[in-house]
Write a protein that holds these residues in place. Structure first.
Motif, PDB file in Angstrom:
ATOM      1  N   GLU A 270       0.832  -1.212   0.000  1.00  0.00           N
ATOM      2  CA  GLU A 270       0.000   0.000   0.000  1.00  0.00           C
ATOM      3  C   GLU A 270       0.866   1.261   0.000  1.00  0.00           C
ATOM      4  OE1 GLU A 270      -3.208  -0.417  -0.224  1.00  0.00           O
ATOM      5  OE2 GLU A 270      -2.961  -2.586   0.032  1.00  0.00           O
ATOM      6  N   GLY A 271       2.157   1.096   0.162  1.00  0.00           N
ATOM      7  CA  GLY A 271       3.034   2.253   0.294  1.00  0.00           C
ATOM      8  C   GLY A 271       4.123   2.268  -0.765  1.00  0.00           C
ATOM      9  N   ARG A 272       5.375   2.216  -0.317  1.00  0.00           N
ATOM     10  CA  ARG A 272       6.478   2.418  -1.261  1.00  0.00           C
ATOM     11  C   ARG A 272       6.649   1.265  -2.254  1.00  0.00           C
ATOM     12  NH1 ARG A 272      11.869   0.781   2.187  1.00  0.00           N
ATOM     13  NH2 ARG A 272      10.727  -0.238   3.800  1.00  0.00           N
ATOM     14  N   ASP A 273       5.936   0.136  -2.027  1.00  0.00           N
ATOM     15  CA  ASP A 273       6.036  -0.987  -2.964  1.00  0.00           C
ATOM     16  C   ASP A 273       4.787  -1.161  -3.811  1.00  0.00           C
ATOM     17  OD1 ASP A 273       8.611  -1.692  -2.038  1.00  0.00           O
ATOM     18  OD2 ASP A 273       7.712  -2.635  -0.283  1.00  0.00           O
ATOM     19  N   SER A 274       3.877  -0.188  -3.775  1.00  0.00           N
ATOM     20  CA  SER A 274       2.694  -0.290  -4.638  1.00  0.00           C
ATOM     21  C   SER A 274       3.145  -0.166  -6.095  1.00  0.00           C
ATOM     22  CB  SER A 274       1.699   0.827  -4.314  1.00  0.00           C
ATOM     23  OG  SER A 274       2.233   2.065  -4.725  1.00  0.00           O
ATOM     24  N   ARG A 275       2.316  -0.628  -6.998  1.00  0.00           N
ATOM     25  CA  ARG A 275       2.660  -0.544  -8.431  1.00  0.00           C
ATOM     26  C   ARG A 275       2.970   0.905  -8.827  1.00  0.00           C
ATOM     27  NH1 ARG A 275       1.675  -4.047 -12.885  1.00  0.00           N
ATOM     28  NH2 ARG A 275       1.901  -2.865 -14.788  1.00  0.00           N
ATOM     29  N   GLU A 276       2.148   1.827  -8.333  1.00  0.00           N
ATOM     30  CA  GLU A 276       2.324   3.252  -8.680  1.00  0.00           C
ATOM     31  C   GLU A 276       3.652   3.767  -8.130  1.00  0.00           C
ATOM     32  OE1 GLU A 276      -0.459   1.997  -7.082  1.00  0.00           O
ATOM     33  OE2 GLU A 276      -1.418   1.792  -9.043  1.00  0.00           O
ATOM     34  N   ALA A 277       3.948   3.406  -6.871  1.00  0.00           N
ATOM     35  CA  ALA A 277       5.191   3.893  -6.256  1.00  0.00           C
ATOM     36  C   ALA A 277       6.412   3.328  -6.987  1.00  0.00           C
ATOM     37  CB  ALA A 277       5.233   3.512  -4.782  1.00  0.00           C
ATOM     38  N   ILE A 278       6.344   2.045  -7.333  1.00  0.00           N
ATOM     39  CA  ILE A 278       7.480   1.423  -8.040  1.00  0.00           C
ATOM     40  C   ILE A 278       7.620   2.043  -9.439  1.00  0.00           C
ATOM     41  CG2 ILE A 278       8.367  -0.750  -9.039  1.00  0.00           C
ATOM     42  CD1 ILE A 278       8.673  -0.879  -6.050  1.00  0.00           C
ATOM     43  N   ALA A 279       6.481   2.299 -10.089  1.00  0.00           N
ATOM     44  CA  ALA A 279       6.529   2.914 -11.428  1.00  0.00           C
ATOM     45  C   ALA A 279       7.216   4.276 -11.341  1.00  0.00           C
ATOM     46  CB  ALA A 279       5.117   3.057 -11.991  1.00  0.00           C
ATOM     47  N   THR A 280       6.913   5.031 -10.303  1.00  0.00           N
ATOM     48  CA  THR A 280       7.525   6.356 -10.122  1.00  0.00           C
ATOM     49  C   THR A 280       9.029   6.209  -9.886  1.00  0.00           C
ATOM     50  OG1 THR A 280       5.473   7.135  -9.155  1.00  0.00           O
ATOM     51  CG2 THR A 280       7.413   8.483  -8.737  1.00  0.00           C
ATOM     52  N   GLN A 281       9.399   5.237  -9.034  1.00  0.00           N
ATOM     53  CA  GLN A 281      10.827   5.016  -8.758  1.00  0.00           C
ATOM     54  C   GLN A 281      11.565   4.598 -10.033  1.00  0.00           C
ATOM     55  OE1 GLN A 281      11.196   2.286  -5.278  1.00  0.00           O
ATOM     56  NE2 GLN A 281       9.225   3.118  -4.669  1.00  0.00           N
ATOM     57  N   MET A 282      10.918   3.728 -10.825  1.00  0.00           N
ATOM     58  CA  MET A 282      11.548   3.258 -12.070  1.00  0.00           C
ATOM     59  C   MET A 282      11.721   4.395 -13.069  1.00  0.00           C
ATOM     60  SD  MET A 282       9.850  -0.435 -12.801  1.00  0.00           S
ATOM     61  CE  MET A 282      10.532  -1.933 -12.061  1.00  0.00           C
ATOM     62  N   LYS A 283      10.740   5.294 -13.093  1.00  0.00           N
ATOM     63  CA  LYS A 283      10.809   6.437 -14.004  1.00  0.00           C
ATOM     64  C   LYS A 283      11.990   7.341 -13.611  1.00  0.00           C
ATOM     65  CE  LYS A 283       7.415   9.173 -16.427  1.00  0.00           C
ATOM     66  NZ  LYS A 283       6.126   9.831 -16.373  1.00  0.00           N
ATOM     67  N   ALA A 284      12.155   7.534 -12.305  1.00  0.00           N
ATOM     68  CA  ALA A 284      13.235   8.408 -11.820  1.00  0.00           C
ATOM     69  C   ALA A 284      14.607   7.776 -12.077  1.00  0.00           C
ATOM     70  CB  ALA A 284      13.053   8.682 -10.331  1.00  0.00           C
ATOM     71  N   ASN A 285      14.687   6.463 -11.882  1.00  0.00           N
ATOM     72  CA  ASN A 285      15.966   5.756 -12.053  1.00  0.00           C
ATOM     73  C   ASN A 285      15.742   4.427 -12.771  1.00  0.00           C
ATOM     74  OD1 ASN A 285      18.078   7.362 -10.580  1.00  0.00           O
ATOM     75  ND2 ASN A 285      16.588   7.129  -8.930  1.00  0.00           N
ATOM     76  N   PRO A 286      15.607   4.476 -14.100  1.00  0.00           N
ATOM     77  CA  PRO A 286      15.240   3.266 -14.846  1.00  0.00           C
ATOM     78  C   PRO A 286      16.233   2.116 -14.690  1.00  0.00           C
ATOM     79  CG  PRO A 286      15.148   5.220 -16.247  1.00  0.00           C
ATOM     80  CD  PRO A 286      15.767   5.648 -14.959  1.00  0.00           C
ATOM     81  N   GLU A 287      17.470   2.425 -14.291  1.00  0.00           N
ATOM     82  CA  GLU A 287      18.483   1.354 -14.200  1.00  0.00           C
ATOM     83  C   GLU A 287      18.478   0.647 -12.850  1.00  0.00           C
ATOM     84  OE1 GLU A 287      22.482   1.912 -16.310  1.00  0.00           O
ATOM     85  OE2 GLU A 287      22.082   3.825 -15.328  1.00  0.00           O
ATOM     86  N   PHE A 288      17.685   1.144 -11.899  1.00  0.00           N
ATOM     87  CA  PHE A 288      17.860   0.716 -10.506  1.00  0.00           C
ATOM     88  C   PHE A 288      17.095  -0.545 -10.098  1.00  0.00           C
ATOM     89  CE2 PHE A 288      19.588   4.825  -8.303  1.00  0.00           C
ATOM     90  CZ  PHE A 288      20.706   4.760  -9.112  1.00  0.00           C
ATOM     91  N   PHE A 289      16.397  -1.146 -11.033  1.00  0.00           N
ATOM     92  CA  PHE A 289      15.706  -2.415 -10.721  1.00  0.00           C
ATOM     93  C   PHE A 289      16.292  -3.486 -11.629  1.00  0.00           C
ATOM     94  CE2 PHE A 289      13.045   0.826  -9.087  1.00  0.00           C
ATOM     95  CZ  PHE A 289      12.289   0.273  -8.068  1.00  0.00           C
ATOM     96  N   LEU A 290      16.972  -4.446 -11.032  1.00  0.00           N
ATOM     97  CA  LEU A 290      17.603  -5.494 -11.841  1.00  0.00           C
ATOM     98  C   LEU A 290      16.957  -6.840 -11.542  1.00  0.00           C
ATOM     99  CD1 LEU A 290      21.469  -4.824 -11.595  1.00  0.00           C
ATOM    100  CD2 LEU A 290      19.888  -4.107 -13.399  1.00  0.00           C
ATOM    101  N   GLY A 291      16.876  -7.650 -12.587  1.00  0.00           N
ATOM    102  CA  GLY A 291      16.349  -8.999 -12.411  1.00  0.00           C
ATOM    103  C   GLY A 291      17.330 -10.018 -12.957  1.00  0.00           C
TER     104      GLY A 291
END
Ligand SMILES: CC(C)(COP(=O)(O)OP(=O)(O)OC[C@H]1O[C@@H](n2cnc3c(N)ncnc32)[C@H](O)[C@@H]1OP(=O)(O)O)[C@@H](O)C(=O)NCCC(=O)NCCS
Length: 142
Positions: A28-49
């Motif tokens: 419901e907070g920093r891991d919601s889809r919207e929050a993660i989308a915002t984080q990814m937009k700010a730093n597209p390289e910061f999520f690795l799989g």
């Protein structure tokens, strides 16, 4: 196994991995889809799989405070452990951070997590015992 950048269409798989491995997260907070989308937009390289046959078997979230780089939420599917997946995700994170000018790589590890402590020592991280983590939160969801 391939280490690559994750996008928001990987969100469901990433959450499934957190749930499977019982990694706490804040849907419901920093891991919601919207929050993660915002984080990814700010730093597209910061999520690795880590992908094996197109299946997500490991992931990590990188962050930077512009002085130090942080490795967060490192997790590997239990069926794919002890194959160097975490090591590859750590190396990938350091590579991304170096591209951002960062030369200090950090991780917070709970004291009971002996596996993770061993892993990071293997990756040449030096344990600091003289620091106690303090934090202040505006809510339990952040
Ligand atoms: C910690 C974790 C990410 C390790 O993933 P992994 O892909 O299995 O790790 P690797 O295969 O890259 O291991 C590298 C080295 O770490 C150490 N290590 C990893 N798992 C270990 C275990 N279960 N017991 C002892 N040492 C271990 C070993 O030295 C290993 O090298 P080796 O296999 O050649 O002996 C995984 O166990 C996990 O997802 N744990 C739950 C979530 C977690 O604790 N995340 C860390 C948050 S800080």
């Amino acid at each position: 196994m391939e280490i690559r950048r994750l996008a928001i269409n990987n969100y469901g798989e990433m959450v499934r991995l957190w749930i499977k491995t019982k990694l706490p997260f804040k849907p419901e907070g920093r891991d919601s889809r919207e929050a993660i989308a915002t984080q990814m937009k700010a730093n597209p390289e910061f999520f690795l799989g880590a992908l094996e046959d197109n299946r997500l078997v490991g992931s990590v979230i990188i962050s930077s405070d512009s002085r130090k780089g942080w490795i967060n939420r490192l997790v590997v599917d239990p069926g794919f452990r002890r194959r160097g997946v975490a090591k590859a995700l750590i190396a990938g994170s350091e590579k991304v951070l170096r591209r951002h000018g960062i030369r200090i790589f950090c991780v917070l590890i709970e004291d009971y997590n002996t596996v993770s402590k061993k892993l990071f020592k293997e990756c040449n991280y030096v344990e600091g015992r003289d620091v106690i983590y303090f934090s202040k939160r505006d809510s339990n969801e952040v």
